[in-house]
Design a protein around this motif. Structure first.
Motif, mmCIF file in Angstrom:
data_model
loop_
_atom_site.group_PDB
_atom_site.id
_atom_site.type_symbol
_atom_site.label_atom_id
_atom_site.label_comp_id
_atom_site.label_asym_id
_atom_site.label_seq_id
_atom_site.Cartn_x
_atom_site.Cartn_y
_atom_site.Cartn_z
ATOM 1 N N ALA A 1 -46.259 -34.408 -22.283
ATOM 2 C CA ALA A 1 -47.683 -34.751 -22.262
ATOM 3 C C ALA A 1 -48.548 -33.576 -22.696
ATOM 4 O O ALA A 1 -49.589 -33.752 -23.328
ATOM 5 C CB ALA A 1 -48.081 -35.225 -20.872
ATOM 6 N N VAL A 2 -48.110 -32.382 -22.379
ATOM 7 C CA VAL A 2 -48.886 -31.180 -22.688
ATOM 8 C C VAL A 2 -48.575 -30.644 -24.094
ATOM 9 O O VAL A 2 -49.455 -30.108 -24.766
ATOM 10 C CB VAL A 2 -48.614 -30.091 -21.628
ATOM 11 C CG1 VAL A 2 -49.264 -28.781 -22.003
ATOM 12 C CG2 VAL A 2 -49.094 -30.557 -20.265
ATOM 13 N N THR A 3 -47.345 -30.820 -24.564
ATOM 14 C CA THR A 3 -46.933 -30.145 -25.802
ATOM 15 C C THR A 3 -46.896 -31.021 -27.044
ATOM 16 O O THR A 3 -46.939 -30.482 -28.155
ATOM 17 C CB THR A 3 -45.536 -29.511 -25.627
ATOM 18 O OG1 THR A 3 -44.590 -30.549 -25.328
ATOM 19 C CG2 THR A 3 -45.548 -28.468 -24.523
ATOM 20 N N LEU A 4 -46.796 -32.329 -26.908
ATOM 21 C CA LEU A 4 -46.714 -33.177 -28.101
ATOM 22 C C LEU A 4 -48.050 -33.225 -28.833
ATOM 23 O O LEU A 4 -49.107 -33.254 -28.200
ATOM 24 C CB LEU A 4 -46.294 -34.602 -27.722
ATOM 25 C CG LEU A 4 -44.829 -34.809 -27.388
ATOM 26 C CD1 LEU A 4 -44.581 -36.236 -26.942
ATOM 27 C CD2 LEU A 4 -43.948 -34.478 -28.577
ATOM 28 N N TRP B 1 -40.099 -33.299 -17.246
ATOM 29 C CA TRP B 1 -39.950 -33.355 -18.695
ATOM 30 C C TRP B 1 -41.088 -34.166 -19.312
ATOM 31 O O TRP B 1 -41.644 -33.790 -20.352
ATOM 32 C CB TRP B 1 -38.597 -33.949 -19.077
ATOM 33 C CG TRP B 1 -38.437 -34.128 -20.549
ATOM 34 C CD1 TRP B 1 -38.303 -35.303 -21.227
ATOM 35 C CD2 TRP B 1 -38.411 -33.096 -21.547
ATOM 36 N NE1 TRP B 1 -38.191 -35.074 -22.570
ATOM 37 C CE2 TRP B 1 -38.255 -33.714 -22.796
ATOM 38 C CE3 TRP B 1 -38.505 -31.716 -21.491
ATOM 39 C CZ2 TRP B 1 -38.197 -33.011 -23.982
ATOM 40 C CZ3 TRP B 1 -38.446 -31.009 -22.685
ATOM 41 C CH2 TRP B 1 -38.293 -31.652 -23.909
ATOM 42 N N THR B 2 -41.464 -35.268 -18.684
ATOM 43 C CA THR B 2 -42.574 -36.088 -19.168
ATOM 44 C C THR B 2 -43.875 -35.291 -19.141
ATOM 45 O O THR B 2 -44.698 -35.388 -20.059
ATOM 46 C CB THR B 2 -42.699 -37.373 -18.332
ATOM 47 O OG1 THR B 2 -41.452 -38.080 -18.402
ATOM 48 C CG2 THR B 2 -43.802 -38.275 -18.846
ATOM 49 N N ALA B 3 -44.064 -34.489 -18.103
ATOM 50 C CA ALA B 3 -45.258 -33.636 -18.021
ATOM 51 C C ALA B 3 -45.267 -32.614 -19.159
ATOM 52 O O ALA B 3 -46.314 -32.374 -19.780
ATOM 53 C CB ALA B 3 -45.319 -32.943 -16.666
ATOM 54 N N VAL B 4 -44.116 -32.028 -19.464
ATOM 55 C CA VAL B 4 -44.023 -31.076 -20.576
ATOM 56 C C VAL B 4 -44.399 -31.761 -21.885
ATOM 57 O O VAL B 4 -45.170 -31.227 -22.691
ATOM 58 C CB VAL B 4 -42.610 -30.457 -20.660
ATOM 59 C CG1 VAL B 4 -42.414 -29.699 -21.965
ATOM 60 C CG2 VAL B 4 -42.351 -29.557 -19.465
#
Length: 128
Positions: free
Chosen positions: A24-27, A19-22
């Motif tokens: 990092a990429v989408t925010l 979730w943290t990786a998601v």
């Protein structure tokens, strides 16, 4: 019940990694925030309330002071983190870093209280 709770916490920790990786990429790199000052004031009020609750419970020798001290330490660390990461370069960042030193000291003091021994009602075992 404790075993299941700990397993669920561990599973939550593992699920937070992707979730943290998601995030990092989408925010977005920046955003406009409504009620910015209210958010910061609320965080400081929460920290003040934690300090007051910890002091009152500790002075009454109520062992629950460890819970409020733990929560207050977490709030102080979060406040420092957001102060630093949301500050502009230059004087605002220097001010945030200075505040982070004070908030770090508060968090450290709260951790000492939270980890102190004893704590039975009626017993004065707070660090002096």
């Amino acid at each position: 019940m404790t075993g299941w709770t700990l397993l669920l916490l561990g599973a939550g920790a593992l699920l937070l990694v992707p979730w943290t990786a998601v995030l990092a990429v989408t925010l977005p790199a920046s955003t406009e925030v409504r009620h910015w000052s209210l958010a910061w004031i609320g965080l400081d009020i929460l920290m003040a309330a934690g300090c007051a609750a910890t002091a009152l419970l500790g002075l009454r020798s109520d062992p629950r002071f460890r819970l409020t001290a733990s929560a207050t330490a977490a709030v102080a660390v979060l406040d420092a983190w957001f102060d630093i990461t949301t500050s502009r370069a230059g004087a605002p960042l220097a001010e945030a870093l200075a505040c982070a030193v004070a908030e770090g000291a508060l968090a450290g003091a709260c951790l000492v209280l939270a980890l102190s021994g004893g704590g039975e009602p009626g017993r004065r075992d707070l660090p002096r």
